[in-house]
Design an enzyme around this catalytic site. Sequence first.
Site, PDB file in Angstrom:
ATOM      1  N   ASP A 120      -5.369   3.171  -2.781  1.00  0.00           N
ATOM      2  CA  ASP A 120      -4.691   4.289  -2.139  1.00  0.00           C
ATOM      3  C   ASP A 120      -5.723   5.071  -1.343  1.00  0.00           C
ATOM      4  O   ASP A 120      -6.872   5.204  -1.770  1.00  0.00           O
ATOM      5  CB  ASP A 120      -4.022   5.197  -3.173  1.00  0.00           C
ATOM      6  N   ASP A 138       3.176   1.964   0.450  1.00  0.00           N
ATOM      7  CA  ASP A 138       4.012   3.019  -0.125  1.00  0.00           C
ATOM      8  C   ASP A 138       4.878   3.676   0.941  1.00  0.00           C
ATOM      9  O   ASP A 138       6.055   3.984   0.701  1.00  0.00           O
ATOM     10  CB  ASP A 138       3.141   4.081  -0.807  1.00  0.00           C
TER      11      ASP A 138
END
Length: 172
Positions: A120, A138
């Site tokens: 991330d 995402d």
Amino acid sequence: MRSRWKVLLATAPCVLVLDQLTKWLVNRTLPLNGGVPVIDGLFNLVNIRNRGAAFGFLNRSDIDWQVWLFLAATLAASGIICALIHKSGRAPLLWVGLSMVLGGAFGNLIDRLRERAVTDFLDFYWGEMHWPAFNVADIAICVGAGLTALAILLGHDRRDLPEAGRKTSVKG
């Protein structure tokens, strides 16, 4: 009939490639757990790992079974997505949405299988409040889910289906 599969085979791989490319760039340019401010007080680029799901659910280093759970969930979701696309009417918005979800799911799955965690790197915050860091996969999953919901709400999933395939309402 073939256009639905063209949408799937164009959209999902594009999402997957963009996701993996951005993660590769982050891993090449930022040290693990490092970060760079982009907009002071609002946005950083970071390089962190999430072993769990969205918002850090199951993000624990003392368990390893979550990789297999996410593998099974991704494979099940893939089958459901393909069935939904196959059974839908003429619904390009639905096809794009579901294809984005599929591409994002596989982008994160590749990380899980390769590193046992997802990279991330997008970190938004306001003062001391941080939104959980996320990535391109995402974003694709969230936007794709939104497009899918919109297509269903607008009835696009039932366009051009034979009358027998549509749900009918009973007026009382």
